[in-house]
Design an enzyme around this catalytic site. Structure first.
Site, PDB file in Angstrom:
ATOM      1  N   TYR A  62       0.894  -1.229   0.091  1.00 53.37           N
ATOM      2  CA  TYR A  62       0.271   0.189   0.030  1.00 53.37           C
ATOM      3  C   TYR A  62       0.970   1.211   0.125  1.00 53.37           C
ATOM      4  CZ  TYR A  62       1.087   0.628   4.863  1.00 53.37           C
ATOM      5  OH  TYR A  62       1.783   0.615   6.168  1.00 53.37           O
ATOM      6  N   CYS A  63       0.231   2.425  -0.372  1.00 54.27           N
ATOM      7  CA  CYS A  63       0.931   3.696  -0.372  1.00 54.27           C
ATOM      8  C   CYS A  63      -0.238   4.881   0.083  1.00 54.27           C
ATOM      9  CB  CYS A  63       1.828   4.020  -1.629  1.00 54.27           C
ATOM     10  SG  CYS A  63       0.701   4.103  -3.084  1.00 54.27           S
ATOM     11  N   THR A  64       0.248   5.890  -0.149  1.00 55.14           N
ATOM     12  CA  THR A  64      -0.755   6.981   0.027  1.00 55.14           C
ATOM     13  C   THR A  64      -2.056   7.097  -0.754  1.00 55.14           C
ATOM     14  OG1 THR A  64       1.129   8.422   0.594  1.00 55.14           O
ATOM     15  CG2 THR A  64      -1.015   9.768   0.426  1.00 55.14           C
TER      16      THR A  64
END
Length: 310
Positions: A191-193
């Protein structure tokens, strides 16, 4: 004034974070560079839009009408529309200037042949994310930078300790590959922003022969939108690359601020230290800059404070 994420008040600025991996002609990129710059100037938008032959990535802030106009122009050149658009609201402009730039990559990994337009991992919607990461057979990986992870992450996520996204492939080869060799039955979830870095990371892993790779559709910001805080597995705040610094689970500005000397986020405790001088130094950068740098920072801080009073 009460600030709500879905509020359409003319008193508020709209913030739109968006990206799309798409293979489009160089002529389209060239045309958009000019068109988007013009729209931004006409509507007094602020923020950054990055264009490359692999797609578009940006975050902009301004009036709802201005943001809508720029996104509509982009949509006209995207066969399937913008893949991800996340909207929030802020009482103050989130950026200082407006930039539209041509880049080699819309998110820089620096590895030839990685093409999310062709191959990516399995998208996981926020509603299904908790079940995936609660499974003991899932290895959860945060693909953001270490300073972002320091102020918030999903419980149990691995921190690759990267300073920038270019460092991620090295971590994969040195750490993740041996880990999965010892635990071949494990699946990977990343995941990331906003979804763009983890999407490209899945493309890289698949290119390198990894299998069973998943990623959070829309990233942390969409998770905040769609998963209630009572059900959330998130801990802390989410760093964003604008003047809001970090957002809480309601997509509202949190408690962190920014050191304008080094650009790293600060907690309220960081700001209470005797060593902290606003705009000039913080605990992260006490030994990073010269006296000459401090003089420049002091003048910049003076100008910023003067401008804020006008």
């Amino acid at each position: 004034m009460t600030l709500q994420n879905d509020q359409n008040s003319v008193e508020l600025f709209q913030v739109a974070a968006f990206y799309s991996f798409v293979s489009w002609p160089e002529a389209t990129v060239t045309s958009l560079l000019q068109n988007l710059s013009t729209i931004g100037a006409e509507h007094q938008l602020k923020g950054t839009v990055l264009l490359a032959q692999e797609g578009v990535n940006g975050t902009i802030c301004g009036s709802k009408e201005g943001v809508t106009a720029l996104l509509a122009r982009l949509q006209s050149d995207l066969p399937n529309g913008l893949f991800e658009v996340k909207v929030s609201w802020t009482p103050e402009q989130a950026f200082r200037r407006f930039k539209v730039r041509r880049k080699a990559e819309i998110v820089t990994m620096g590895i030839a042949g990685v093409d999310p337009c062709k191959t990516v991992g399995i998208y996981v919607d926020p509603a299904e994310w908790n079940a995936l990461i609660d499974d003991p057979d899932t290895i959860l990986i945060d693909t953001r930078n270490d300073y972002e992870i320091a102020i918030g992450c999903f419980k149990g996520a691995l921190n690759p300790q990267t300073k920038c996204f270019r460092d991620f492939p090295t971590w994969v080869e040195q750490q993740l590959r041996p880990m999965l060799k010892e635990q071949p039955s494990k699946r990977v979830a990343m995941y990331c922003t906003g979804g763009i870095r983890c999407e490209k990371a899945t493309s890289y892993l698949l290119q390198q022969g990894f299998g069973d790779v998943h990623h959070l559709r829309g990233g942390i910001l969409r998770y905040f939108e769609e998963v209630s805080q009572t059900e959330s597995r998130w801990q802390g705040e989410c760093f964003v690359f604008d003047q809001r610094v970090a957002l809480n689970h309601q997509l509202l500005p949190g408690v962190h601020s920014l050191c304008y000397a080094c650009g790293l986020p600060l907690t309220p405790e960081d700001q209470s230290l005797h060593s902290y001088i606003p705009g000039i130094q913080c605990r992260h950068c006490l030994d990073r800059f010269s006296d000459q740098d401090r003089v420049r920072f002091t003048e910049r801080q003076r100008q910023m404070e003067s401008a804020s009073k006008e």
